[in-house]
Design a protein around this motif. Sequence first.
Motif, PDB file in Angstrom:
ATOM      1  N   GLU A 413       0.836  -1.205   0.000  1.00  0.00           N
ATOM      2  CA  GLU A 413       0.000   0.000   0.000  1.00  0.00           C
ATOM      3  C   GLU A 413       0.869   1.253   0.000  1.00  0.00           C
ATOM      4  O   GLU A 413       0.602   2.224  -0.735  1.00  0.00           O
ATOM      5  N   GLU A 414       1.924   1.252   0.781  1.00  0.00           N
ATOM      6  CA  GLU A 414       2.831   2.401   0.804  1.00  0.00           C
ATOM      7  C   GLU A 414       3.565   2.559  -0.524  1.00  0.00           C
ATOM      8  O   GLU A 414       3.796   3.677  -0.991  1.00  0.00           O
ATOM      9  N   LYS A 417       1.273   4.253  -2.926  1.00  0.00           N
ATOM     10  CA  LYS A 417       1.139   5.677  -2.603  1.00  0.00           C
ATOM     11  C   LYS A 417       2.372   6.473  -3.031  1.00  0.00           C
ATOM     12  O   LYS A 417       2.279   7.692  -3.235  1.00  0.00           O
ATOM     13  N   SER A 418       3.516   5.785  -3.178  1.00  0.00           N
ATOM     14  CA  SER A 418       4.754   6.489  -3.515  1.00  0.00           C
ATOM     15  C   SER A 418       4.922   6.730  -5.014  1.00  0.00           C
ATOM     16  O   SER A 418       5.869   7.399  -5.429  1.00  0.00           O
ATOM     17  N   LEU A 435      -6.724   4.794  -4.242  1.00  0.00           N
ATOM     18  CA  LEU A 435      -5.428   5.468  -4.167  1.00  0.00           C
ATOM     19  C   LEU A 435      -5.013   6.096  -5.490  1.00  0.00           C
ATOM     20  O   LEU A 435      -4.007   6.798  -5.556  1.00  0.00           O
TER      21      LEU A 435
END
Length: 750
Positions: A413-414, A417-418, A435
């Motif tokens: 998930e991170e 997002k990046s 996202l």
Amino acid sequence: METTSTPTHCPYCALQCGMNLSPTPEGGVEVTERVDFPVNRGALCGKGRTAPAVLSSRVRLTSPLVRSRGTLVPATWDEALDRIAGELGAIRAEHGPDALGVFGGGGLTNEKAYTLGKFARVVLGTSQIDYNGRFCMSSAAAGGIKAFGLDRGLPFPLEDIPKTGCVILVGSNLAETMPPALRFFSELRENGGTLIVVDPRRTRTAEQADLHLMPRPGTDLALALGLLHLVVAEGRVDEEYVRERTSGWEEARAAAMAHWPEHVERITGVSVPQLREAVRMFCEPEAAMVLTARGPEQQSKGTDTVGAWINLCLATGRAGRPLSGYGCLTGQGNGQGGREHGQKADQLPGYRKLDDPAARRHVAEVWGVDPDSLPGPGRSAYELLDALGTDIRSLLLMASNPVVSAPRAAHIEERLKSLDFLAVCDVVLSETAALADVVLPVTQWAEETGTMTSLEGRVLLRRRAITPPAGVRSDLEVLHELAARLGVEKGFPTDPEEVFEELRRASAGGPADYSGITYRRLVEENGVFWPCPAPAPEEAGAVGGAGAVGGAVTGAAVDDGGGDDGEDTGFDVIPEDPTRDEAGPAQPGAVLPANVHPGTPRLFLDRFATDDGRARFAPVSHRPAAEEPDEEYPVFLTTGRVVAQYQSGAQTRRVDELNAAAPGPFVELHPRLAARLGAAEGDPLAVVSRRGRAVAPARITTGIRPDTVFMPFHWPGEGRANTLTNPALDPTSRMPEFKVCAVRVEIAGA
């Protein structure tokens, strides 16, 4: 009101159950029984029966969304497509084509999977494409290719299961994951056959078994080796078969002999008497099968584990013979076809290898490009997701929800997002789509036509039954429009049958040869099993032989001593049904024109798809899971599904009836473990691994090992099971180790 029903197939698992869609007075559709399809004969699980609920505009996307000032807001199609093309073009210009990632899904039709792979390689020029089917049966595929030279989920139709003598079902809870298939195993037992289930839980499937083996998670490889040791020690090896149809036996035999029964009992927890009984049940009948699923495959040694179970089949002569063999129960709706035609990192259409010069030349000619322009193999699914935001700066994602379904999900998930840019095509606003910078609403199963390939290797036609809502377009239209905006005006048609005709040419001569399959045949014959080559010009007027196509060895039917159709063609042809309405669909197996290949329901009856026609034993030995319990994390976690939800739950969690049956996650644990924790039924439990923490209510049962807890993986949020799972990869298949990791369990808030 139009009352004609449309015959089609369920949008969920790889059974691809037949159903009819009939119009309702309100303008929608309802599911009605379709008894002519042999896999389910009209039966459906709750997911299939309620599938039309997701067609409702109440739960699905009907307009493109574009992120503006941090919020997704409605936009026109031109605005959304221009934004995607502009971002992809700018990132490619600055960072190169491999800065563009593409991630597909095992639910895409063959036409969409094929086009997505072509788009990535021809339009974007990127090698960075893979799909979530990597998380499904990649270990079984790798093991099958090593042993047989070819991977197809089942090398025989499901209808053979009730006719065999014994089935060992390893790591599958099909009573919940694909309920209509359970009847084949019930019929097996009614016919006098036996069922052995291998699972650390006493599932609904295990309750049907004549023998249930409950190994410690991560020890399926040792179990298979222990059974093979006993086969050798008890003199049950089919020496003639091994000599005539296999290679590598001595090395595999030596590896198995190092796994004597008492040693295997200590590793697995399965008693020696149970091991001996399993061998007796498997070896005494004339025919037997081993079927694996995610349990043994989703491990960091999944390919070796599959190889060990195949070894058991080969040593006992249970492969490439009628009513015997090894097979894999594919999970996703098009997990089989999805990887055959080019969205997997290392493959081209027809199950060709991307690094094979001849394969590149063939496909490049069909595509009208220079073979040297095609990029090489890219990263596998988890490795691709793990690289997001580093050298991969953007991602185009179709039909997948890795925020819920990927291992080490909080980390993924991170990574999402990046990214500099994320575009998602989906039916609903999934956790991953939420996202995105751009979300495109696309058509669903009932709103489009296209082919799927079931776990049997049966190519099927799903047919459009209703008109999609205004504002929704197909994935093929999306790729066509993006290709045009990125400078490729031709080669990306929007008509699925036109795409399939190109796919036929691209697959011709490959292991997964669809060149002899047409939409008309799929309707008339209720599906066609691949490989199904088109006849060469010189073969016109003669039945296509049952030999090898690209090494794919066929054998169309079990020779049961039935009627003789005259000339020996290599196929048993069922006489045409004189009662069939001439205007209606042909019966499966009906007489075909002499120059038409009938398809291949049963593989390997004559020879295997290796260079020398012999199956290869795998010289494998047991090794521990990547992460074993210790003092800090003393319990095993294993994960799986429940009957009322599907995969990441993105669609089924939007169906009221299914949510009522399975409203949320839970932690299943044994009463002895619950007593040590002081936990009661329903208490909130925190399950903690080295990767994160998940919280869900306790469900206490004696149907699980005391050293193991189970969590279903369908939900996001604090109960997300894949927050905990280990991304340790199998060195061959690159499958993550979803099925076993070390955790500790606590009462939440205590």
